[in-house]
Design an enzyme around this catalytic site. Structure first.
Site, PDB file in Angstrom:
ATOM      1  N   TYR A  44     -34.994 -18.984 -21.720  1.00 18.90           N
ATOM      2  CA  TYR A  44     -34.842 -20.167 -21.202  1.00 18.90           C
ATOM      3  C   TYR A  44     -35.028 -21.274 -22.053  1.00 18.90           C
ATOM      4  O   TYR A  44     -34.733 -22.516 -21.786  1.00 18.90           O
ATOM      5  CB  TYR A  44     -35.847 -20.297 -20.167  1.00 18.90           C
ATOM      6  CG  TYR A  44     -35.774 -19.364 -19.024  1.00 18.90           C
ATOM      7  CD1 TYR A  44     -34.859 -19.304 -18.188  1.00 18.90           C
ATOM      8  CD2 TYR A  44     -36.756 -18.321 -18.879  1.00 18.90           C
ATOM      9  CE1 TYR A  44     -34.609 -18.438 -17.096  1.00 18.90           C
ATOM     10  CE2 TYR A  44     -36.859 -17.521 -17.633  1.00 18.90           C
ATOM     11  CZ  TYR A  44     -35.562 -17.523 -17.030  1.00 18.90           C
ATOM     12  OH  TYR A  44     -35.467 -16.558 -16.019  1.00 18.90           O
ATOM     13  N   HIS A  86     -28.731 -23.801 -13.512  1.00 22.38           N
ATOM     14  CA  HIS A  86     -29.664 -22.846 -14.189  1.00 22.38           C
ATOM     15  C   HIS A  86     -29.638 -22.874 -15.628  1.00 22.38           C
ATOM     16  O   HIS A  86     -28.398 -22.869 -16.245  1.00 22.38           O
ATOM     17  CB  HIS A  86     -29.216 -21.226 -13.791  1.00 22.38           C
ATOM     18  CG  HIS A  86     -29.417 -20.928 -12.104  1.00 22.38           C
ATOM     19  ND1 HIS A  86     -30.370 -20.564 -11.613  1.00 22.38           N
ATOM     20  CD2 HIS A  86     -28.190 -21.168 -11.371  1.00 22.38           C
ATOM     21  CE1 HIS A  86     -30.125 -20.586 -10.356  1.00 22.38           C
ATOM     22  NE2 HIS A  86     -28.813 -20.762 -10.021  1.00 22.38           N
TER      23      HIS A  86
HETATM   24  C1  DQA Z   1     -33.109 -19.454 -13.453  1.00 21.96           C
HETATM   25  C2  DQA Z   1     -32.733 -18.331 -13.186  1.00 21.96           C
HETATM   26  C3  DQA Z   1     -33.268 -17.390 -12.123  1.00 21.96           C
HETATM   27  O1  DQA Z   1     -32.956 -16.030 -12.028  1.00 21.96           O
HETATM   28  C4  DQA Z   1     -34.756 -17.399 -12.498  1.00 21.96           C
HETATM   29  O2  DQA Z   1     -35.494 -16.633 -11.289  1.00 21.96           O
HETATM   30  C5  DQA Z   1     -35.423 -18.449 -12.977  1.00 21.96           C
HETATM   31  C6  DQA Z   1     -34.843 -19.575 -13.769  1.00 21.96           C
HETATM   32  C7  DQA Z   1     -32.818 -20.300 -14.531  1.00 21.96           C
HETATM   33  O3  DQA Z   1     -32.815 -21.431 -14.664  1.00 21.96           O
HETATM   34  O4  DQA Z   1     -31.827 -19.674 -15.458  1.00 21.96           O
HETATM   35  O5  DQA Z   1     -36.815 -18.871 -12.766  1.00 21.96           O
HETATM   36  O6  DQA Z   1     -32.760 -20.407 -12.378  1.00 21.96           O
END
Ligand code: DQA
Length: 147
Positions: A24, A101
């Site tokens: 992330y 995302h």
């Molecule tokens: C997310 C991707 C999702 O699968 C995950 O549960 C997250 C973050 C992303 O920003 O990449 O919490 O939304």
């Protein structure tokens, strides 16, 4: 006056910067907020930026966006994969909805490849780290007033 763009982030995104940074990124949620505000301001727009770990709170904010936002950017995080209630709330909106995302869920585990939120999204931005939010803001601005 154009209504602000609402930006919602779901569960565990308050831990951004320390949570699985290899997936992330190292930006904190405050960094992301600053990037969203700066990007929106470039185009004369403002942002209401919020995060919650609670499904009902996110739904309340979606309902608020229904009447007071010009567009909604939402990173539903884990709830995107599970929440029909969040989908139902999003389906009541008539403003642009950009799903966002940090990672690219389509390239990860099988259970991340489906999001209910996508069924109500105008478009999706994923895989660009914190820049996904900025790109989503750009996309939202491009759609505001287009209808
Ligand atoms: C997310 C991707 C999702 O699968 C995950 O549960 C997250 C973050 C992303 O920003 O990449 O919490 O939304």
């Amino acid at each position: 006056m154009v209504n602000p763009i609402h930006v919602l982030s779901g569960p565990n995104l308050n831990l951004l910067g320390t949570r699985e940074p290899e997936i992330y990124g190292k930006d904190t949620l405050d960094d992301v907020r600053a990037r969203c505000e700066a990007r929106a301001a470039l185009h004369g727009h403002s942002v209401v930026f919020r995060q919650s770990n609670h499904e009902g709170q996110l739904i309340d904010w979606v309902q608020e966006a229904r009447v007071s936002a010009s567009a909604l950017v939402i990173n539903p995080a884990g709830y995107g994969h599970t929440s029909i209630a969040l989908l139902d709330a999003l389906k009541t909106l008539s403003i642009p909805v950009i799903e966002c995302h940090l990672s690219n869920p389509a390239a990860r585990e099988e259970f991340r490849r489906h999001t209910y939120v996508s069924l109500a999204a105008t478009g999706i931005v994923s895989g660009f780290g914190a820049a996904s939010y900025e790109l989503a803001i750009e996309a939202a601005i491009g759609l505001i007033g287009a209808n």
